[in-house]
Design a protein around this motif. Sequence first.
Motif, PDB file in Angstrom:
ATOM      1  N   ALA A 142       0.802  -1.121  -0.009  1.00 15.56           N
ATOM      2  CA  ALA A 142       0.058  -0.145  -0.081  1.00 15.56           C
ATOM      3  C   ALA A 142       0.952   1.355   0.088  1.00 15.56           C
ATOM      4  CB  ALA A 142      -1.189  -0.190   1.046  1.00 15.56           C
ATOM      5  N   ALA A 143       2.262   1.168   0.281  1.00 16.32           N
ATOM      6  CA  ALA A 143       3.073   2.428   0.355  1.00 16.32           C
ATOM      7  C   ALA A 143       3.227   2.963  -1.009  1.00 16.32           C
ATOM      8  CB  ALA A 143       4.235   2.007   1.157  1.00 16.32           C
ATOM      9  N   PRO A 144       2.771   4.236  -1.281  1.00 18.19           N
ATOM     10  CA  PRO A 144       3.062   4.661  -2.702  1.00 18.19           C
ATOM     11  C   PRO A 144       4.392   4.827  -2.980  1.00 18.19           C
ATOM     12  CG  PRO A 144       2.469   6.406  -1.099  1.00 18.19           C
ATOM     13  CD  PRO A 144       2.319   5.241  -0.466  1.00 18.19           C
ATOM     14  N   ASP A 145       5.436   5.000  -2.096  1.00 17.11           N
ATOM     15  CA  ASP A 145       6.777   5.249  -2.383  1.00 17.11           C
ATOM     16  C   ASP A 145       7.433   4.051  -2.381  1.00 17.11           C
ATOM     17  OD1 ASP A 145       6.508   4.961   0.260  1.00 17.11           O
ATOM     18  OD2 ASP A 145       7.919   6.343   1.011  1.00 17.11           O
ATOM     19  N   ILE A 146       7.000   3.026  -2.269  1.00 15.80           N
ATOM     20  CA  ILE A 146       7.776   1.597  -2.181  1.00 15.80           C
ATOM     21  C   ILE A 146       7.274   0.574  -3.324  1.00 15.80           C
ATOM     22  CG2 ILE A 146       8.245  -0.621  -0.672  1.00 15.80           C
ATOM     23  CD1 ILE A 146       8.129   1.274   1.563  1.00 15.80           C
ATOM     24  N   SER A 147       8.037   0.340  -4.108  1.00 23.19           N
ATOM     25  CA  SER A 147       7.540  -0.750  -5.183  1.00 23.19           C
ATOM     26  C   SER A 147       8.043  -2.296  -4.779  1.00 23.19           C
ATOM     27  CB  SER A 147       8.516  -0.509  -6.435  1.00 23.19           C
ATOM     28  OG  SER A 147       7.929  -1.400  -7.528  1.00 23.19           O
ATOM     29  N   LEU A 148       7.170  -2.839  -4.381  1.00 25.91           N
ATOM     30  CA  LEU A 148       7.192  -4.230  -3.800  1.00 25.91           C
ATOM     31  C   LEU A 148       7.502  -5.147  -5.097  1.00 25.91           C
ATOM     32  CD1 LEU A 148       6.958  -6.147  -1.371  1.00 25.91           C
ATOM     33  CD2 LEU A 148       4.563  -6.645  -1.938  1.00 25.91           C
ATOM     34  N   ALA A 149       6.990  -4.793  -6.351  1.00 24.10           N
ATOM     35  CA  ALA A 149       7.467  -5.706  -7.537  1.00 24.10           C
ATOM     36  C   ALA A 149       8.916  -5.530  -7.790  1.00 24.10           C
ATOM     37  CB  ALA A 149       6.656  -5.238  -8.572  1.00 24.10           C
ATOM     38  N   ASP A 150       9.384  -4.261  -7.581  1.00 23.90           N
ATOM     39  CA  ASP A 150      10.888  -3.985  -7.896  1.00 23.90           C
ATOM     40  C   ASP A 150      11.864  -4.635  -6.931  1.00 23.90           C
ATOM     41  OD1 ASP A 150      10.133  -2.468 -10.252  1.00 23.90           O
ATOM     42  OD2 ASP A 150      10.593  -0.633  -9.134  1.00 23.90           O
ATOM     43  N   LEU A 151      11.373  -4.635  -5.642  1.00 24.52           N
ATOM     44  CA  LEU A 151      12.193  -4.955  -4.589  1.00 24.52           C
ATOM     45  C   LEU A 151      12.035  -6.710  -4.791  1.00 24.52           C
ATOM     46  CD1 LEU A 151      10.696  -3.618  -1.209  1.00 24.52           C
ATOM     47  CD2 LEU A 151      12.833  -3.319  -2.065  1.00 24.52           C
ATOM     48  N   LEU A 152      11.180  -7.415  -5.342  1.00 22.15           N
ATOM     49  CA  LEU A 152      11.371  -8.970  -5.288  1.00 22.15           C
ATOM     50  C   LEU A 152      11.749  -9.427  -6.889  1.00 22.15           C
ATOM     51  CD1 LEU A 152       8.004  -9.592  -3.342  1.00 22.15           C
ATOM     52  CD2 LEU A 152      10.264  -9.433  -2.775  1.00 22.15           C
ATOM     53  N   ALA A 153      11.963  -8.266  -7.742  1.00 20.79           N
ATOM     54  CA  ALA A 153      12.350  -8.749  -9.101  1.00 20.79           C
ATOM     55  C   ALA A 153      13.551  -9.683  -8.876  1.00 20.79           C
ATOM     56  CB  ALA A 153      12.599  -7.428  -9.960  1.00 20.79           C
ATOM     57  N   GLY A 154      13.444 -10.910  -9.763  1.00 24.27           N
ATOM     58  CA  GLY A 154      14.432 -11.590  -9.879  1.00 24.27           C
ATOM     59  C   GLY A 154      14.787 -12.825  -8.450  1.00 24.27           C
ATOM     60  N   MET A 155      13.948 -12.654  -7.523  1.00 18.71           N
ATOM     61  CA  MET A 155      14.308 -13.179  -6.440  1.00 18.71           C
ATOM     62  C   MET A 155      13.542 -14.576  -6.230  1.00 18.71           C
ATOM     63  SD  MET A 155      16.200 -11.194  -4.787  1.00 18.71           S
ATOM     64  CE  MET A 155      16.237 -11.854  -3.090  1.00 18.71           C
TER      65      MET A 155
END
Length: 260
Positions: A142-155
């Motif tokens: 829900a945080a607008p300034d955090i991209s969960l998708a980017d954090l988890l990319a390739g993990m």
Amino acid sequence: MSTLTLASDPKDAAAVEAVEAHHAQLAGELAGRVAMLIAAADRDPAEADEVRSGLVAFCDKDLIPHAVAEEGTFYAAARELPEARLLIDGMLAEHRRLTALVGALRETGSAVRAAADGRALQVLFEEHLEKENTLVLPPLAAAPDISLADLLAGMHELLGGDEEATEESAGGGCGGTCGCGGSDDADVPELDVREVPHALRHATVFGALGAVPAGRAMLLVAPHDPLPLLRQIEDRHPGVFSVEYQQRGPEAWRLLLTHR
């Protein structure tokens, strides 16, 4: 294990679903392996030691790397949220307890102690994943300034190969219906998945089968004819398991799965 999550971006919503699916896969496989360990501890300490070794190998390969990957990705991001800081500290402490339980499993020479440590590991891990699904992932998504998708990319350690554990996947071969058996039914551990949550059911069976030594068998009790599951088993382990139906409904299907 899934909950409704409001995400600031569709990609983040998809990332949450992927993580929850991998959580279900890990929890199911752990539950299956622990069930086989408890059953083996009751009848054959030597077999229990083999099952224990397989459980430790699973933890080393999948469970612990998953925890480490979490700490460096969404735990680090969540700890920057004031409302989640204390929660993340507690989650990190639980990671240390999970690692300690795996260490105890690795070192013990007692089948009974291994079964107790395995069950404790299962309970703590399931509670831990529930907190992640319901308390950690939602505020990140829900945080607008955090991209969960980017954090988890390739993990891979966080997203896993959940297509193999998906209940709807049909797979390939038939899984076989021969009855070559080779095990005394009175000495065969039973895995009853009728009360296992739908999302965990296939992964639980896969984990249990991974703990069945060659020449041994497992009695599976299912709420319906598990044809999709049998196809998945044959896809994963071609020609390894024979299948003998012992009961075909109406309230339960009982199948003897023998590791050739």
